[in-house]
Write a protein that holds these residues in place. Structure first.
Motif, PDB file in Angstrom:
ATOM      1  N   CYS A  13       0.874  -1.173   0.071  1.00  0.00           N
ATOM      2  CA  CYS A  13       0.039   0.074   0.068  1.00  0.00           C
ATOM      3  C   CYS A  13       0.904   1.312  -0.052  1.00  0.00           C
ATOM      4  N   CYS A  16       0.232   3.254   3.435  1.00  0.00           N
ATOM      5  CA  CYS A  16       0.407   2.985   4.987  1.00  0.00           C
ATOM      6  C   CYS A  16       1.511   1.831   4.828  1.00  0.00           C
ATOM      7  N   ASN A  18       1.176  -1.396   4.147  1.00  0.00           N
ATOM      8  CA  ASN A  18       0.810  -2.683   4.260  1.00  0.00           C
ATOM      9  C   ASN A  18       1.084  -3.511   3.038  1.00  0.00           C
ATOM     10  N   CYS A  42      -6.435  -1.453   0.122  1.00  0.00           N
ATOM     11  CA  CYS A  42      -5.483  -2.065   1.400  1.00  0.00           C
ATOM     12  C   CYS A  42      -6.316  -2.533   2.316  1.00  0.00           C
ATOM     13  N   CYS A  45      -5.447   0.237   5.563  1.00  0.00           N
ATOM     14  CA  CYS A  45      -6.040   1.566   5.701  1.00  0.00           C
ATOM     15  C   CYS A  45      -7.088   1.791   4.836  1.00  0.00           C
TER      16      CYS A  45
HETATM   17 ZN   LIG Z   1      -2.970   0.892   3.467  1.00  0.00          ZN
END
Ligand SMILES: [Zn+2]
Length: 304
Positions: A13, A16, A18, A42, A45
């Motif tokens: 992502c 963030c 992730n 994601c 987030c």
């Molecule tokens: Zn994210």
């Protein structure tokens, strides 16, 4: 992000960091190629992005559509007519907004993705020293011819010296840029410490996005790579040491996007239906601005 020959696959992502992402919607490119693209979300987030989008070198042909109004100046059709009328009013309000948040001083303004140059010209008339960056050569030539303003090609962004811009604007541009994080970092670098950054983006948590789902015209795959909600954008801004000092709705976009979305759905009398629905979304938005079709974010550098 890893790059294959021409497609950019995103596995982390960009907002963030992730690693877990899930398919969210399957959308069609209604404007140019009629190809299908997936939008992923994601898991942490909620930020959404177009998966496997064409790389910067390969995406050009997806912009080759006669109906791509932001780079054209034709007055054909009801959608384009309304677009040009709304642009006039929007230009005035954009100029006012810049002057208000920049503290009414005149200075150096950079408009990234300046298109056919109308906004640059408006600010030049208001005595700002303007610079435009525009990747389309046709649009750059148009700006030169019509307004006598020279615009630069994309690479120029990285030649701008540190802390030299009072205002940087990006009107519906950031969602098109492949290198999202490096652009945001760079903006932090070239903006003066007391400068203002103004970014307009479609809002994926708007009323119209929820209603039209995969037909929502502002997904605009594969030209729109990143799909923000206000929370996503706040996250990205923080990551790059900006704070959002104000968020403003763009009321006209509900009409324009609804009309295009009805057209995408293949609705009978789509423009009329879209105009009507856009009106309903507009009225609902008056009570909840964060659900507006598009939002303008006004950012300042975070004080260290
Ligand atoms: Zn994210």
């Amino acid at each position: 992000m890893e790059s294959t020959s021409i497609k950019i696959h995103t596995s982390i992502c960009p907002v963030c960091g992730n690693k877990a992402t899930t398919p969210f919607l399957t959308c069609k490119d209604y404007l140019a190629s009629h190809e299908i693209f997936d939008i992923y979300k994601c898991n942490r987030c909620g930020f959404a992005f177009t998966q496997d989008f064409p790389s910067e070198e390969a995406i050009g042909r997806y912009y080759d559509a006669p109906a791509y109004v932001s780079h054209s100046d034709t007055h054909k059709g009801i959608i384009n007519m309304l677009y040009h009328w709304a642009r006039k009013i929007a230009l005035r309000s954009k100029a006012k907004m810049v002057c208000r948040y920049a503290g009414d001083k005149k200075g150096m303004l950079l408009d990234i993705g300046s298109g056919t140059g109308y906004f640059l010209n408006k600010m030049k008339e208001r005595k700002w020293v303007v610079t435009g960056i525009e990747k389309s050569e046709t649009a750059r030539n148009y700006t030169k011819q019509k307004f006598n303003i020279n615009c630069q090609a994309s690479d120029y962004l990285y030649e701008i010296p540190c802390k030299t811009k009072d205002v940087i604007t990006m009107w519906h541009v950031l969602e098109h840029l492949e290198h999202l994080n490096s652009v945001m970092d760079h903006l932090q670098g070239i903006l003066k410490d007391d400068g203002t950054l103004i970014i307009a983006l479609p809002n994926k948590s708007s009323f119209d996005a929820a209603y039209y789902k995969e037909n929502w015209a502002a997904y605009d795959v594969p030209r729109h790579l990143w799909h923000f909600s206000p929370a996503d954008f706040e996250h990205l801004a923080k990551r790059h040491h900006f704070e959002i000092i104000a968020t403003k709705p763009m009321y006209f976009d509900a009409f324009y996007i609804s009309m295009l979305s009805e057209k995408n759905k293949g609705s009978f009398l789509g423009s009329i239906v879209g105009l009507f629905r856009g009106g309903l979304f507009f009225i609902k938005t008056l009570g909840n601005k964060s659900k507006s079709s598009s939002l303008i974010y006004i950012l300042k550098k975070k004080k260290q």
